[in-house]
Every structure is written in structure tokens, then in C-alpha cells.
Design a protein around this motif. Structure first.
Motif, mmCIF file in Angstrom:
data_model
loop_
_atom_site.group_PDB
_atom_site.id
_atom_site.type_symbol
_atom_site.label_atom_id
_atom_site.label_comp_id
_atom_site.label_asym_id
_atom_site.label_seq_id
_atom_site.Cartn_x
_atom_site.Cartn_y
_atom_site.Cartn_z
ATOM 1 N N ILE A 153 0.408 -1.267 -0.091
ATOM 2 C CA ILE A 153 0.497 -0.202 0.232
ATOM 3 C C ILE A 153 0.586 1.169 0.424
ATOM 4 C CG2 ILE A 153 -2.117 -1.082 1.271
ATOM 5 C CD1 ILE A 153 -0.850 -0.233 3.355
ATOM 6 N N VAL A 154 1.547 1.195 -0.275
ATOM 7 C CA VAL A 154 3.732 2.183 -0.001
ATOM 8 C C VAL A 154 2.678 3.559 -1.009
ATOM 9 C CG1 VAL A 154 5.015 1.193 -0.973
ATOM 10 C CG2 VAL A 154 5.153 3.130 0.398
ATOM 11 N N MET A 155 2.407 2.616 -2.280
ATOM 12 C CA MET A 155 2.560 3.729 -3.144
ATOM 13 C C MET A 155 1.128 3.878 -3.362
ATOM 14 S SD MET A 155 5.770 3.918 -5.491
ATOM 15 C CE MET A 155 4.439 5.035 -6.903
ATOM 16 N N PHE A 156 -0.016 4.124 -2.648
ATOM 17 C CA PHE A 156 -1.334 4.286 -2.281
ATOM 18 C C PHE A 156 -1.147 5.412 -1.686
ATOM 19 C CE2 PHE A 156 -2.589 0.458 -4.509
ATOM 20 C CZ PHE A 156 -2.994 0.317 -5.398
ATOM 21 N N SER A 157 -0.257 5.037 -0.409
ATOM 22 C CA SER A 157 -0.147 6.182 0.687
ATOM 23 C C SER A 157 0.211 7.100 0.154
ATOM 24 C CB SER A 157 0.379 5.597 1.525
ATOM 25 O OG SER A 157 -0.425 4.496 2.329
ATOM 26 N N ILE A 158 1.364 7.379 -0.846
ATOM 27 C CA ILE A 158 2.232 8.482 -1.307
ATOM 28 C C ILE A 158 1.252 9.360 -1.840
ATOM 29 C CG2 ILE A 158 3.961 9.000 -3.167
ATOM 30 C CD1 ILE A 158 5.897 6.623 -1.671
ATOM 31 N N ALA A 159 0.364 8.456 -3.034
ATOM 32 C CA ALA A 159 -0.186 9.296 -4.335
ATOM 33 C C ALA A 159 -1.530 9.878 -3.249
ATOM 34 C CB ALA A 159 -0.713 8.285 -4.799
ATOM 35 N N ALA A 160 -2.000 9.541 -1.971
ATOM 36 C CA ALA A 160 -2.788 9.823 -1.098
ATOM 37 C C ALA A 160 -2.238 11.217 -0.797
ATOM 38 C CB ALA A 160 -3.724 9.383 0.322
ATOM 39 N N VAL A 161 -1.140 11.165 -0.381
ATOM 40 C CA VAL A 161 0.106 12.124 -0.668
ATOM 41 C C VAL A 161 -0.204 13.807 -1.369
ATOM 42 C CG1 VAL A 161 1.686 13.168 0.990
ATOM 43 C CG2 VAL A 161 0.449 11.336 1.751
ATOM 44 N N SER A 162 0.066 13.418 -2.571
ATOM 45 C CA SER A 162 0.164 14.170 -3.041
ATOM 46 C C SER A 162 -1.541 14.900 -4.119
ATOM 47 C CB SER A 162 0.683 13.243 -4.686
ATOM 48 O OG SER A 162 0.330 13.946 -6.146
ATOM 49 N N ILE A 163 -2.449 13.527 -3.748
ATOM 50 C CA ILE A 163 -3.978 14.169 -3.792
ATOM 51 C C ILE A 163 -4.264 15.316 -3.280
ATOM 52 C CG2 ILE A 163 -6.331 13.509 -3.742
ATOM 53 C CD1 ILE A 163 -5.166 10.168 -5.092
ATOM 54 N N TRP A 164 -3.411 14.864 -1.692
ATOM 55 C CA TRP A 164 -4.163 15.818 -0.872
ATOM 56 C C TRP A 164 -3.427 17.169 -1.230
ATOM 57 C CZ3 TRP A 164 -0.631 18.950 2.756
ATOM 58 C CH2 TRP A 164 -1.796 19.190 3.551
ATOM 59 N N GLN A 165 -2.325 17.308 -1.586
ATOM 60 C CA GLN A 165 -1.726 18.959 -1.723
ATOM 61 C C GLN A 165 -2.235 18.948 -2.663
ATOM 62 O OE1 GLN A 165 2.666 17.979 -2.716
ATOM 63 N NE2 GLN A 165 2.732 20.332 -2.334
ATOM 64 N N TRP A 166 -2.791 18.646 -4.258
ATOM 65 C CA TRP A 166 -2.369 19.481 -5.740
ATOM 66 C C TRP A 166 -4.077 19.229 -5.892
ATOM 67 C CZ3 TRP A 166 0.949 22.039 -7.248
ATOM 68 C CH2 TRP A 166 2.382 22.200 -6.608
ATOM 69 N N THR A 167 -4.978 19.053 -4.506
ATOM 70 C CA THR A 167 -6.285 19.006 -5.408
ATOM 71 C C THR A 167 -7.171 20.221 -5.348
ATOM 72 O OG1 THR A 167 -7.388 16.805 -4.531
ATOM 73 C CG2 THR A 167 -8.831 17.971 -4.076
ATOM 74 N N GLY A 168 -6.077 21.198 -4.816
ATOM 75 C CA GLY A 168 -6.583 22.668 -4.556
ATOM 76 C C GLY A 168 -6.312 23.145 -5.978
ATOM 77 N N TYR A 169 -5.511 23.307 -6.427
ATOM 78 C CA TYR A 169 -4.783 23.419 -7.850
ATOM 79 C C TYR A 169 -5.906 23.050 -8.788
ATOM 80 C CZ TYR A 169 -1.711 24.503 -12.018
ATOM 81 O OH TYR A 169 -1.877 24.394 -13.025
ATOM 82 N N HIS A 170 -6.392 22.191 -9.293
ATOM 83 C CA HIS A 170 -7.121 21.467 -10.011
ATOM 84 C C HIS A 170 -8.505 22.267 -9.601
ATOM 85 C CE1 HIS A 170 -4.193 18.931 -11.634
ATOM 86 N NE2 HIS A 170 -3.620 18.198 -10.837
ATOM 87 N N MET A 171 -8.850 21.772 -8.768
ATOM 88 C CA MET A 171 -10.101 22.582 -8.393
ATOM 89 C C MET A 171 -10.158 24.192 -8.575
ATOM 90 S SD MET A 171 -11.598 24.203 -4.540
ATOM 91 C CE MET A 171 -10.346 25.757 -4.699
ATOM 92 N N VAL A 172 -9.248 25.132 -8.845
ATOM 93 C CA VAL A 172 -9.007 26.627 -9.399
ATOM 94 C C VAL A 172 -9.303 26.595 -10.958
ATOM 95 C CG1 VAL A 172 -7.793 28.499 -9.498
ATOM 96 C CG2 VAL A 172 -7.262 27.156 -7.330
ATOM 97 N N VAL A 173 -8.753 25.226 -11.328
ATOM 98 C CA VAL A 173 -9.085 25.087 -12.528
ATOM 99 C C VAL A 173 -10.719 24.673 -12.806
ATOM 100 C CG1 VAL A 173 -8.724 24.423 -14.937
ATOM 101 C CG2 VAL A 173 -6.784 24.222 -13.403
ATOM 102 N N TYR A 174 -10.760 24.040 -12.427
ATOM 103 C CA TYR A 174 -12.837 23.322 -12.584
ATOM 104 C C TYR A 174 -13.509 24.536 -12.163
ATOM 105 C CZ TYR A 174 -11.200 18.567 -13.365
ATOM 106 O OH TYR A 174 -11.288 17.580 -13.922
ATOM 107 N N LEU A 175 -12.858 25.569 -11.255
ATOM 108 C CA LEU A 175 -13.727 26.409 -10.918
ATOM 109 C C LEU A 175 -14.201 27.342 -11.616
ATOM 110 C CD1 LEU A 175 -16.046 27.961 -8.557
ATOM 111 C CD2 LEU A 175 -13.692 28.390 -7.486
ATOM 112 N N ALA A 176 -12.440 27.770 -12.536
ATOM 113 C CA ALA A 176 -12.998 29.004 -13.345
ATOM 114 C C ALA A 176 -13.630 28.709 -14.759
ATOM 115 C CB ALA A 176 -11.404 28.962 -14.165
ATOM 116 N N GLY A 177 -13.659 27.119 -14.723
ATOM 117 C CA GLY A 177 -14.587 26.307 -15.969
ATOM 118 C C GLY A 177 -16.285 27.262 -16.046
#
Length: 290
Positions: A153-177
Motif C-alpha cells: 500500500i505504500v504507493m497508494f499512501s504516497i499518491a494520497a498525500v499528493s492528491i491532498w496537496q494538489w487537489t486544490g490546484y485542480h479545483m481552481v481550474v475547474y472553478l474557472a470553467g
């Protein structure tokens, strides 16, 4: 006179082209050449070895694991970032009074260094860390895991941290749309009796095609080129369970195996190009059709 003005406009881009050629095109071409050599620190000469470096990449179980981990990570983060980013964008694109504060809070992790986030999450995800203690306190002890120690599960744990960090960035792009979609479409759909799900399916999602394309491409490229997250959280461990291509490149250059490291870099570039270019082409075609 018009001819001179026309030529003058082209001369303005010459400095940029020179900088691009010197610092990108020239090193890239030489990098491809050196990937076919046995360039190693300490050797007196560099010999051409053909496809030997690329064959060793395909034959090495360690390098094949790194390639597998990279693709696994990329798939998880592409799905996670886009799904969560879209949900957050829909949530803050409402008449909620505190929506401005929530937008800032959700975007804030993006401006924090990934290394710092890694240092913060290591004690959180430790087998005796904050997360497992919290799960035990609220009666969810069966969910406790060795998040960064379990090879499965280590790769899924690392991916979860990345998702937590960068979800807000993608939120801004979707929000603009979302904010670029005219409300007249929704008003007409409501008059026709369309439900909220139908409005999302037939209005919101198709009209978000440009934002969706941007987010898919950025998250895909970022996922395939991942380095900072596994380096900060596990440094490729336990063992080599979370090794990715970029970490292997870093490791090979650190050992002085510059020819093999360059071959890995070229391989990563080929993977990114083969996957992202067709995906971008098909998505842009869908965008034009809509």
C-alpha cells in the motif's frame, strides 16, 4: 516598409529561440546521444554501446518495478486529483457565505513545498503515528495500516498525500470553467424539468471540457514525472517498493552511471510523449466537437 516591419517582428523572438536552443534543444539532443554510451564517472573514455542501456532497463527487475510504480501512481493521482478537484469546485461554486475562505483553505497546500509536506506526513503515517492513533481512539482500529512500511500500500499512501496537496490546484481550474458557463443554460434546463444530475451530465460536464483537458494533461504529466513525493516520504523504500523512474534516474546519476541514467530519462520522456500526446489530441477533438 511593411516588409521591414514584418521581418523586425521575427527578430524579436531570436533571443528567446537562442536561449531555448542552448538550454533545452542542445542538451536534449546530447542527452539522447549519451543514452547510447557507457558514460560512467571515473572512466577515461566514453564508448558507444548502442541499445545496451535500454536493454538493461527492460531486463532489470528493479527498473521494471520503478516503471510499474510510476504508472500505478500516475493512474491513482489522475483519478483522485480530478474527481476531488471537480467535487470541491462544485462545492465552492455555490452561494455559500464562507466560500471564499474555503477556496483559500483548499488551495493552500499547493503553495507549500512538497519536501515540507513529506516531513509533516512521515510522522502522521508512521505505524505508531497520529493517523493510526486517531483511528484507534474513534473505534476504527481495523483501518490501521503500516502506511509507509507495507509494500502493498505504500504507493497508494504516497499518491494520497499528493492528491491532498494538489487537489486544490485542480479545483481552481475547474472553478474557472464553471464560472465561465452561462446561467441561461441552467435556467432553460430547469424550465424543461431537468434534474440536478441531468443538468450536470448534459450541461456542466460537456462545458467543462477545456478545464477537464487541462487538468487531465497536467495531472498525467505530473504523475509520470513524480519525484518529490516518494523521495520525501520513503526515499524509494521500504526496500525499493516505492521506487519510481525519476528516483531511479536520481540514483543512477548519484552512483555515477550517467549513461544509464540518461537512458532512463529518455525512456521517461518517451512514455510521457506516447501517453500524453494522443490523449491530448483526442480530448481536444472532443472539445471542438462540443
Amino acid at each position: 516598409m511593411k516588409r521591414k516591419v514584418h521581418l523586425y517582428s521575427y527578430w524579436l523572438i531570436v533571443p528567446a529561440l537562442l536561449i531555448f536552443g542552448i538550454f533545452f534543444v542542445f542538451p536534449s539532443v546530447y542527452g539522447v546521444y549519451y543514452s547510447f554510451t557507457d558514460w560512467t564517472i571515473g572512466k577515461d573514455s566514453i564508448s558507444f554501446v548502442g541499445l545496451k542501456n535500454y536493454i538493461s532497463i527492460l531486463e532489470s527487475s528493479e527498473l521494471k518495478l520503478a516503471i510499474y510504480n510510476t504508472f500505478l501512481y500516475a493512474i491513482v493521482v489522475v483519478i483522485g486529483k480530478n474527481v476531488n478537484g471537480l467535487l470541491l469546485a462544485l462545492a465552492v461554486n455555490t452561494d455559500l457565505k464562507l466560500k471564499g475562505y474555503f477556496r483559500v483553505i483548499f488551495f493552500l497546500p499547493c503553495v507549500i513545498s512538497t519536501i515540507i509536506i513529506g516531513l509533516v506526513f512521515v510522522p502522521i503515517l508512521h505505524p505508531n503515528g497520529i493517523l493510526n492513533v486517531f483511528l484507534g481512539k474513534i473505534g476504527l482500529g481495523f483501518l490501521q495500516q503500516s502506511w509507509l512500511v507495507d509494500r502493498k500500500i505504500v504507493m497508494f499512501s504516497i499518491a494520497a498525500v499528493s492528491i491532498w496537496q494538489w487537489t486544490g490546484y485542480h479545483m481552481v481550474v475547474y472553478l474557472a470553467g464553471l464560472q465561465g458557463i452561462s446561467t441561461s443554460y441552467y435556467d432553460a434546463a430547469k424550465i424543461d424539468g431537468a434534474s440536478a444530475l441531468q443538468r450536470f451530465r448534459y450541461i456542466t460536464f460537456p462545458m467543462l471540457a477545456p478545464a477537464f483537458n487541462i487538468n487531465m494533461l497536467l495531472s498525467m504529466i505530473g504523475g509520470l514525472k513524480v519525484f518529490s513525493e516518494p523521495y520525501a516520504l520513503t526515499n524509494g523504500g521500504p526496500g525499493n517498493a516505492s521506487q519510481v523512474i525519476a528516483l531511479e534516474v536520481f540514483s543512477k546519476f548519484g552512483r555515477g552511471q550517467w549513461g544509464l541514467g540518461t537512458a532512463l530519462n529518455v525512456t521517461l520522456t518517451i512514455f510521457v510523449s506516447i501517453i500524453c500526446v494522443p490523449v491530448l489530441y483526442n480530448m481536444r477533438k472532443r472539445e471542438v466537437e462540443e
